[in-house]
Write an enzyme that holds these catalytic residues in place. Structure first.
Site, PDB file in Angstrom:
ATOM      1  N   TYR A  36      -4.427  14.100 -13.234  1.00 55.50           N
ATOM      2  CA  TYR A  36      -5.480  13.068 -13.215  1.00 55.50           C
ATOM      3  C   TYR A  36      -6.877  13.655 -13.048  1.00 55.50           C
ATOM      4  CZ  TYR A  36      -1.354  10.497 -11.396  1.00 55.50           C
ATOM      5  OH  TYR A  36      -0.118   9.974 -11.177  1.00 55.50           O
ATOM      6  N   PRO A  41       0.829  -1.208   0.000  1.00 63.39           N
ATOM      7  CA  PRO A  41       0.000   0.000   0.000  1.00 63.39           C
ATOM      8  C   PRO A  41       0.861   1.255   0.000  1.00 63.39           C
ATOM      9  CG  PRO A  41       0.107  -0.884   2.215  1.00 63.39           C
ATOM     10  CD  PRO A  41       0.850  -1.861   1.321  1.00 63.39           C
ATOM     11  N   ARG A  72      -1.621  16.487  -8.906  1.00 63.51           N
ATOM     12  CA  ARG A  72      -2.700  15.514  -9.126  1.00 63.51           C
ATOM     13  C   ARG A  72      -3.926  16.097  -9.836  1.00 63.51           C
ATOM     14  NH1 ARG A  72      -5.226  13.105  -5.861  1.00 63.51           N
ATOM     15  NH2 ARG A  72      -5.310  11.104  -6.901  1.00 63.51           N
ATOM     16  N   ARG A 103      -0.701   5.001  -1.194  1.00 61.03           N
ATOM     17  CA  ARG A 103      -1.682   6.058  -0.941  1.00 61.03           C
ATOM     18  C   ARG A 103      -2.474   5.850   0.351  1.00 61.03           C
ATOM     19  NH1 ARG A 103      -4.035   8.690  -5.249  1.00 61.03           N
ATOM     20  NH2 ARG A 103      -3.352   6.940  -6.522  1.00 61.03           N
ATOM     21  N   CYS A 144       2.312  29.364 -15.283  1.00 58.81           N
ATOM     22  CA  CYS A 144       1.803  29.793 -16.588  1.00 58.81           C
ATOM     23  C   CYS A 144       1.275  28.610 -17.384  1.00 58.81           C
ATOM     24  CB  CYS A 144       2.913  30.507 -17.350  1.00 58.81           C
ATOM     25  SG  CYS A 144       3.643  31.798 -16.353  1.00 58.81           S
TER      26      CYS A 144
HETATM   27  C1  LIG Z   1       2.462   2.607  -7.210  1.00 63.78           C
HETATM   28  C2  LIG Z   1       2.634   1.199  -6.782  1.00 63.78           C
HETATM   29  C3  LIG Z   1       2.146   0.775  -5.539  1.00 63.78           C
HETATM   30  C4  LIG Z   1       1.360   1.663  -4.609  1.00 63.78           C
HETATM   31  O1  LIG Z   1       0.130   2.033  -5.129  1.00 63.78           O
HETATM   32  P1  LIG Z   1      -0.912   2.823  -4.177  1.00 63.78           P
HETATM   33  O2  LIG Z   1      -2.064   3.043  -5.078  1.00 63.78           O
HETATM   34  O3  LIG Z   1      -0.267   4.071  -3.733  1.00 63.78           O
HETATM   35  O4  LIG Z   1      -1.240   1.909  -3.047  1.00 63.78           O
HETATM   36  C5  LIG Z   1       2.399  -0.522  -5.170  1.00 63.78           C
HETATM   37  N1  LIG Z   1       3.093  -1.368  -5.963  1.00 63.78           N
HETATM   38  C6  LIG Z   1       3.577  -0.997  -7.157  1.00 63.78           C
HETATM   39  C7  LIG Z   1       4.341  -1.971  -7.970  1.00 63.78           C
HETATM   40  C8  LIG Z   1       3.356   0.299  -7.615  1.00 63.78           C
HETATM   41  O5  LIG Z   1       3.828   0.661  -8.814  1.00 63.78           O
END
Ligand SMILES: *Cc1c(COP(=O)(O)O)cnc(C)c1O
Length: 386
Positions: A284, A242, A280, A244, A311
């Site tokens: 996105y 994990p 972000r 985020r 800008c």
């Molecule tokens: C970015 C990534 C994560 C983490 O993703 P989250 O959405 O932040 O939990 C985990 N493993 C790999 C291989 C990633 O590229």
């Protein structure tokens, strides 16, 4: 961050597991230290991220998994010398290079192939990774043959998967894990000793701070989707990555209102923070809740775009957002900026990146000082001084 890590650790306590924080979400040394001291491992995607983990504590190397589709020879060498836990290999080319480097350095390398399970997960197209059309991983249908090849020089020890980021429901994680469990059974028939199942990261959060969100329930659902699949594989340590979910909601970007400007019908709140600090929304179309730091004056609301000084018309934090009225000099907090905020920040427009402050209860510690002009100019030379 501590609570979120504990939620994960408790939810998976029924089986051997390791929570490997995805460093790309927030790579501040103080945060790696905080999580590492509470038993977290780390998922890194570059030599730089591995160097960060090692800079905090060399002993964390044994809890590091290394993902990413473009690992270079120097990056592989660093990881081999550090004796990390697991290489998540994403192509046959990488397999060849890793086996060459491992032989040269006389190091063992435990590997997992990152397989592409062809599972669709509803998220933004830029952060969806689990379909065959994506650049990530190895087609799960070809995995058995690739493991056979890998077994000649390396140590196949796991299977890994990562289907994307900001995924809200638990079902796609369960579906991917079941496909991985089936592959593990096949690999064992082929004589491989598979001890790790890496389920990746991607568990999403609620960015709309005015909507209900129960992190404990989310982790429970996530664990309920993964654990049966992992247990059906049997005899594996479950690795989780994990990013985020552990850090996003612990962070806010503080910005000062510089001007409030009207162009025709529209109101613009111009802040001293910009897309270079938090990209972000621009990248996105992401939503971030924005609140005034001081108590609002009365109940009146305005509708405004909250924008930075860069800008680019893409330099916005919110569009047509209903807000409490603000004046120049007020501070606003752009919430849930703890993940993919500072790690994606740049010096675009030659803007200095902000300070970072870690708050625990009533204590606040500066963990990164504000950049200065010397930081900005240091790497450069005028061409005539060559
Ligand atoms: C970015 C990534 C994560 C983490 O993703 P989250 O959405 O932040 O939990 C985990 N493993 C790999 C291989 C990633 O590229």
């Amino acid at each position: 961050m501590q609570e979120r890590l504990s939620l994960f650790q408790h939810a998976f306590s029924v089986m051997p597991h390791l929570v490997c924080f995805a460093v790309k979400a927030n790579s501040a040394l103080a945060i790696l230290d905080l999580l590492g001291r509470r038993g977290a491992g780390f998922d890194v995607v570059s030599g730089g991220e591995l160097e960060r983990v090692l800079a905090v504590d060399h002993r964390f190397a044994e809890r590091v998994v290394f993902s990413g589709i473009g690992k270079t020879a120097p990056e592989l060498d660093l990881a081999l010398r550090s004796e990390i836990l697991l290489f998540n290999v994403e192509s046959e080319g990488e397999l060849e290079l890793l086996s060459e480097r491992a032989a040269k350095l006389r190091k063992r390398a435990r590997i997992a192939l990152r397989v592409n399970p062809d599972v669709f997960a509803e998220t933004h197209p830029y952060i969806s990774t689990g379909l065959r059309e994506h650049k990530f991983g190895i087609d799960i249908r070809r995995a058995r043959a690739v493991y056979r090849k890998a077994g000649k020089s390396l140590e196949p020890a796991g299977v890994s998967v990562h289907i994307g980021s900001q995924i809200r429901g638990a079902e796609p994680f369960g579906a991917a894990a079941q496909r991985v469990a089936a592959l593990i059974a096949d690999l064992r028939k082929d004589g491989h000793v598979i001890r790790y199942m890496d389920a990746g990261g991607g568990l999403g959060i609620e960015y709309h701070a005015d909507r209900p969100f129960d992190p404990e329930e989310k982790v429970r659902e996530y664990a309920a989707a993964l654990i049966p699949a992992a247990q059906s594989a049997g005899g594996v340590t479950l690795l989780l990555e994990p990013g985020r979910f552990l850090v996003a909601q612990a962070g806010a970007l503080l910005a000062r209102v510089l001007y409030v400007k009207k162009n025709g019908e529209k109101t613009f709140v111009i802040t001293d923070a910009a897309m270079n600090d938090l990209i972000r929304p621009a990248l996105y179309q992401a939503y971030h809740h924005i609140v005034p730091v001081a108590r609002p004056r009365g109940k009146r609301r305005i509708v405004a775009d909250v924008v930075g000084p860069v800008c680019e018309s893409g330099d916005f934090f919110a569009r047509d957002r209903e807000l409490a009225p603000v004046r120049p000099g007020d501070l606003v907090a752009i919430l849930d900026a703890g993940a993919y905020g500072m790690t994606l920040a740049s010096n675009y427009n030659s803007r200095l990146r902000p300070a970072e402050v870690l708050v625990e209860g009533r204590r606040a510690r500066l963990i990164r000082r504000r950049e200065n002009i010397d930081d900005l100019l240091a790497p450069e030379r005028l061409s005539h001084s060559l």
